[in-house]
Structure formats: structure tokens, C-alpha cells
Motif scaffolding. Sequence first.
Motif, PDB file in Angstrom:
ATOM      1  N   GLY A   1       0.807  -1.220   0.000  1.00 54.38           N
ATOM      2  CA  GLY A   1       0.000   0.000   0.000  1.00 54.38           C
ATOM      3  C   GLY A   1       0.829   1.255   0.000  1.00 54.38           C
ATOM      4  O   GLY A   1       2.062   1.221  -0.081  1.00 54.38           O
ATOM      5  N   THR A   2       0.155   2.370   0.119  1.00 57.34           N
ATOM      6  CA  THR A   2       0.822   3.665   0.119  1.00 57.34           C
ATOM      7  C   THR A   2       1.372   3.991   1.500  1.00 57.34           C
ATOM      8  O   THR A   2       0.733   3.677   2.515  1.00 57.34           O
ATOM      9  N   PRO A   3       2.551   4.612   1.573  1.00 54.42           N
ATOM     10  CA  PRO A   3       3.081   5.074   2.858  1.00 54.42           C
ATOM     11  C   PRO A   3       2.281   6.238   3.453  1.00 54.42           C
ATOM     12  O   PRO A   3       2.501   6.593   4.615  1.00 54.42           O
ATOM     13  N   MET A   4       1.386   6.837   2.652  1.00 55.99           N
ATOM     14  CA  MET A   4       0.541   7.930   3.142  1.00 55.99           C
ATOM     15  C   MET A   4      -0.557   7.325   4.020  1.00 55.99           C
ATOM     16  O   MET A   4      -1.509   6.710   3.526  1.00 55.99           O
ATOM     17  N   ASP A   5      -0.447   7.504   5.341  1.00 55.82           N
ATOM     18  CA  ASP A   5      -1.344   6.833   6.276  1.00 55.82           C
ATOM     19  C   ASP A   5      -2.813   7.142   6.013  1.00 55.82           C
ATOM     20  O   ASP A   5      -3.663   6.243   6.028  1.00 55.82           O
ATOM     21  N   GLU A   6      -3.135   8.395   5.771  1.00 56.60           N
ATOM     22  CA  GLU A   6      -4.532   8.775   5.566  1.00 56.60           C
ATOM     23  C   GLU A   6      -5.106   8.088   4.329  1.00 56.60           C
ATOM     24  O   GLU A   6      -6.230   7.580   4.348  1.00 56.60           O
ATOM     25  N   ASP A   7      -4.336   8.047   3.254  1.00 61.51           N
ATOM     26  CA  ASP A   7      -4.814   7.417   2.018  1.00 61.51           C
ATOM     27  C   ASP A   7      -4.925   5.905   2.184  1.00 61.51           C
ATOM     28  O   ASP A   7      -5.864   5.280   1.675  1.00 61.51           O
ATOM     29  N   ARG A   8      -3.969   5.296   2.890  1.00 56.65           N
ATOM     30  CA  ARG A   8      -4.038   3.850   3.118  1.00 56.65           C
ATOM     31  C   ARG A   8      -5.244   3.503   3.994  1.00 56.65           C
ATOM     32  O   ARG A   8      -5.940   2.513   3.749  1.00 56.65           O
ATOM     33  N   ASN A   9      -5.501   4.330   4.993  1.00 61.14           N
ATOM     34  CA  ASN A   9      -6.657   4.095   5.854  1.00 61.14           C
ATOM     35  C   ASN A   9      -7.976   4.254   5.103  1.00 61.14           C
ATOM     36  O   ASN A   9      -8.994   3.700   5.522  1.00 61.14           O
ATOM     37  N   ARG A  10      -7.944   4.991   4.014  1.00 58.18           N
ATOM     38  CA  ARG A  10      -9.139   5.139   3.176  1.00 58.18           C
ATOM     39  C   ARG A  10      -9.179   4.115   2.045  1.00 58.18           C
ATOM     40  O   ARG A  10     -10.039   4.195   1.183  1.00 58.18           O
ATOM     41  N   GLY A  11      -8.213   3.178   2.044  1.00 60.38           N
ATOM     42  CA  GLY A  11      -8.354   2.064   1.122  1.00 60.38           C
ATOM     43  C   GLY A  11      -7.225   1.791   0.169  1.00 60.38           C
ATOM     44  O   GLY A  11      -7.254   0.785  -0.551  1.00 60.38           O
ATOM     45  N   MET A  12      -6.172   2.643   0.106  1.00 59.36           N
ATOM     46  CA  MET A  12      -5.129   2.467  -0.899  1.00 59.36           C
ATOM     47  C   MET A  12      -4.151   1.373  -0.488  1.00 59.36           C
ATOM     48  O   MET A  12      -3.088   1.616   0.087  1.00 59.36           O
ATOM     49  N   GLY A  13      -4.544   0.134  -0.771  1.00 57.31           N
ATOM     50  CA  GLY A  13      -3.678  -0.993  -0.473  1.00 57.31           C
ATOM     51  C   GLY A  13      -4.367  -2.302  -0.796  1.00 57.31           C
ATOM     52  O   GLY A  13      -5.568  -2.349  -1.081  1.00 57.31           O
ATOM     53  N   ILE A  14      -3.578  -3.379  -0.776  1.00 53.44           N
ATOM     54  CA  ILE A  14      -4.093  -4.724  -1.013  1.00 53.44           C
ATOM     55  C   ILE A  14      -3.254  -5.688  -0.190  1.00 53.44           C
ATOM     56  O   ILE A  14      -2.057  -5.457   0.027  1.00 53.44           O
ATOM     57  N   VAL A  15      -3.880  -6.763   0.296  1.00 56.17           N
ATOM     58  CA  VAL A  15      -3.192  -7.718   1.160  1.00 56.17           C
ATOM     59  C   VAL A  15      -2.397  -8.720   0.318  1.00 56.17           C
ATOM     60  O   VAL A  15      -2.880  -9.222  -0.704  1.00 56.17           O
ATOM     61  N   VAL A  16      -1.154  -8.989   0.741  1.00 52.14           N
ATOM     62  CA  VAL A  16      -0.321 -10.036   0.156  1.00 52.14           C
ATOM     63  C   VAL A  16      -0.189 -11.135   1.205  1.00 52.14           C
ATOM     64  O   VAL A  16       0.347 -10.902   2.300  1.00 52.14           O
ATOM     65  N   GLU A  17      -0.688 -12.330   0.880  1.00 54.61           N
ATOM     66  CA  GLU A  17      -0.773 -13.419   1.843  1.00 54.61           C
ATOM     67  C   GLU A  17       0.100 -14.603   1.417  1.00 54.61           C
ATOM     68  O   GLU A  17      -0.119 -15.197   0.362  1.00 54.61           O
ATOM     69  N   TYR A  18       1.104 -14.916   2.244  1.00 54.78           N
ATOM     70  CA  TYR A  18       1.930 -16.094   1.998  1.00 54.78           C
ATOM     71  C   TYR A  18       1.139 -17.359   2.327  1.00 54.78           C
ATOM     72  O   TYR A  18       0.349 -17.389   3.285  1.00 54.78           O
ATOM     73  N   SER A  19       1.380 -18.402   1.567  1.00 53.09           N
ATOM     74  CA  SER A  19       0.734 -19.691   1.797  1.00 53.09           C
ATOM     75  C   SER A  19       1.060 -20.218   3.201  1.00 53.09           C
ATOM     76  O   SER A  19       2.210 -20.185   3.635  1.00 53.09           O
ATOM     77  N   GLY A  20       0.008 -20.670   3.917  1.00 52.96           N
ATOM     78  CA  GLY A  20       0.196 -21.234   5.241  1.00 52.96           C
ATOM     79  C   GLY A  20       0.262 -20.230   6.358  1.00 52.96           C
ATOM     80  O   GLY A  20       0.411 -20.617   7.537  1.00 52.96           O
ATOM     81  N   ARG A  21       0.176 -18.962   6.061  1.00 54.68           N
ATOM     82  CA  ARG A  21       0.251 -17.927   7.090  1.00 54.68           C
ATOM     83  C   ARG A  21      -1.139 -17.394   7.419  1.00 54.68           C
ATOM     84  O   ARG A  21      -1.999 -17.269   6.545  1.00 54.68           O
ATOM     85  N   THR A  22      -1.372 -17.073   8.690  1.00 53.47           N
ATOM     86  CA  THR A  22      -2.651 -16.520   9.128  1.00 53.47           C
ATOM     87  C   THR A  22      -2.382 -15.322  10.029  1.00 53.47           C
ATOM     88  O   THR A  22      -1.255 -15.100  10.476  1.00 53.47           O
ATOM     89  N   GLY A  23      -3.446 -14.578  10.283  1.00 49.31           N
ATOM     90  CA  GLY A  23      -3.321 -13.432  11.174  1.00 49.31           C
ATOM     91  C   GLY A  23      -3.723 -12.145  10.497  1.00 49.31           C
ATOM     92  O   GLY A  23      -4.202 -12.120   9.359  1.00 49.31           O
ATOM     93  N   LYS A  24      -3.512 -11.056  11.198  1.00 52.01           N
ATOM     94  CA  LYS A  24      -3.884  -9.734  10.714  1.00 52.01           C
ATOM     95  C   LYS A  24      -2.813  -9.193   9.772  1.00 52.01           C
ATOM     96  O   LYS A  24      -1.608  -9.321  10.049  1.00 52.01           O
ATOM     97  N   PRO A  25      -3.227  -8.599   8.634  1.00 54.91           N
ATOM     98  CA  PRO A  25      -2.232  -8.013   7.719  1.00 54.91           C
ATOM     99  C   PRO A  25      -1.394  -6.948   8.419  1.00 54.91           C
ATOM    100  O   PRO A  25      -1.911  -6.121   9.176  1.00 54.91           O
TER     101      PRO A  25
END
Length: 393
Positions: free
Chosen positions: A223-247
Motif C-alpha cells: 500500500g501507500t506510505p501515506m497513512d490517511e490514504d491507506r486508511n481510506r483504502g489504498m492498499g491490497i493484502v499479500v498473503e503467503y501460503s500457510g500464514r494466518t493473522g492480521k495483515p
Amino acid sequence: MTLTPPEFVHWHGQFIPSEVDGAGEEKSIVVPPRGQVSYQFTPRPAGIRWVHTHVMPGSNLYSGLYTGQFEIVYVEPNHESGSYDQEVFLATHEFEPFYSTGEMEEEGGKPEDAALEAEVDADKSQKPNGWEIGYQTFTVNGRSLGYGDPIRVKEGERVMFRILNASATETIELALPGHEFNVVALDGNPIPRPNKVKVLQLGSAERVDAIVEMKNPGIWILGTPMDEDRNRGMGIVVEYSGRTGKPQWHHPGKSYWNYLLFSESKSAMAPDEVIPMEIGKINGGKGGFNVWTINGQPYDQSEPIKIHQGRRYRLAFVNKSDDMHPLHLHRHNFEISKIHGKETSGIFKDTVLIKGFARVDVDFVADNPGLTLFHCHQNLHMDFGFMRLFEYV
């Protein structure tokens, strides 16, 4: 009764005739209201391109590129190196635009030329800055962060990210904590010197191809390093296989983005002609909108710039404003020949981002006859004067 306007469909980054390029200024084919048009062309060059509306929204934030009418176009090359395990296409865009009276903070927008800044600041007659655009919602592939499927990867994979900034106005930065981007192409064109960076920067309409080696298992936010923009949605989750938890998100720290990281140090070929392009801003014009000029004139007061087929032209940009501008040339690529006063070569693009109070030179060969539009890809700049038309003679 609401009138449905005609539509222009622009094939961004394609070397095609003016008639199907999708710009009113080039006298392209119009798609009539509630109608349809069929035409054909041979797509070229290969690489990541895109198609989008070229309607001029002006002050209407429910028109043009603000609406999200765009799509990534990928023209497959005849030969692909295949040096990656997975290919991921990402497009960023913002929704719910609104007018703001304050100047919007731009990522990486520090002035490059202090003398230029001082020269403009010496003019005390300027009115206050006019309208800017902000957004309530930020998205990657049409979904805000936390919605939609994550990008699923395996440890040890090499993932090719092909990223488009489809914003109407925003310059963006993107980072993936604990990983580096090996940039291999800009605007779909291979670069002479691939290089690794922690943070990508893309002006509106720019594209980046970058390979990431997946060697830091976890669940991360790209995502973006701009906290306000990221909090409004500018990002996507990258999930490694076998891993769980909060992004997880960690700020990447200081970053450095410069086209010179990816270019050759030798000078570009000498041009046949240099065309000065001084970018100016007249604050707070009609309706409170800033007016943008090239060599002192907004588009509606200018004449086409005459060019001759086969000649090499150098556009020498001097940005006498504090804004960053993604500068786009239709139907041609250009080669960056000088940036921040340093000679360079080897990077071919159709959109180049110039920072506030900076100088950039780009060269193009007039090899695709027909009316050719040049403009800032920031809609609020393009619609209020920041365009020129090139005419082959």
C-alpha cells in the motif's frame, strides 16, 4: 432531462492513427450517446498499456476519468523471458472526489530547482491557489484495503507486478514491507538498467513492471506510505501460503525514486529541433479554478505546434509551478534526455512525471503522422489549459 454526452475512448500508449486514438482534439471517432462504434487496429508496442475515457470533465466530478472508466490493456510480446512464477496486474484509482480549497499534499513533491522556486515566489501578484481535488475512497483493482481477495503467494516465488496508476489526479507511492521491487520496465517498455527500490512512485497514467522475490513470509499490506490514504483504502493484502493473522504494515522509511536509477549515463542522440515548453500557473481563475499555460498561453488561446515527419524533437520542460505534472504524449513514445540537469538516455515512456520547479527534457521522433495531442494527465490541469496539439506538415 439528463443529456448523455458522447464518449471518446483513448488507447493510451498505442502507436495508432489519430482517427482511432480517442481524442476530440485529434478529430478521433466519437462514440455517440447510447450508440456504438466498431473499428480495428493492430496493437503496438507490446507491454502494459491501458484504455480510458478521454471526455473532458472540467468542473464535473461525475464525468471523465473521475468515474473509473478505464481498463488495463496488456499487449503480449513475441518473446517473454519468463523469469517469474506469477504475474499480478494492479490498478489504483480513487472514488468520491470532492473540491478542496487547500493545496493537496503530493508524495515526493519537493522542488528540484530552488532558483525557479524563488523566481516564481518573487511575483507577489498571484491570487490564492484555486480548487484542488481530494477523495474519500482509495482502491486497488476496484476494492479498498480489507475488501476482496488477497494476492496469494508462496515463499521463494518471483512475482511480476504490473502496476497502473489510473487516477484522475493523484501521484501515488506503493511499498511492500520487508520486500524490494526490482523495476524492469516503465510504461511497458524495458529499461536499460533494472534496479531495486523499496518504494515505487507513479504519476497519473504511469505504469511500472517490477519483480518481487517472496522471501519474507507473513501477511502484509502492499500500500501507500501515506497513512490517511491507506486508511481510506489504498492498499491490497499479500498473503503467503500457510500464514494466518492480521495483515501487517510497516513504514518503509526514507525512499529515493528517480528515473536516473534506471537509465543510461550517456547522452541521448542530438535533436533536430528544441521546442521550449514553459509550464505556468495562473492561480484562482474563473470559478476559482487555476489556469494552466504552456509558454504563457492556455490551450484555447494557442495554435498547433508544427512538426515534420522524420525529425527528432526535444521538448524542453521548465516547470514554473509547485505542482507535479504527469506529461503525456499521444501516439508516440519519448526518450528522457535530461533530468534535473543531468544528461541521460535509454528510458522510453509515454508519460513522464516532472516535479515542482524542475526541468526535464524528452525527445520524440515524428514517425506517426496525424494530429497528436500532448497534455498533463492530471485532469484538473488538462481541462483548464494544460494541453498542446502537434500538427504534422
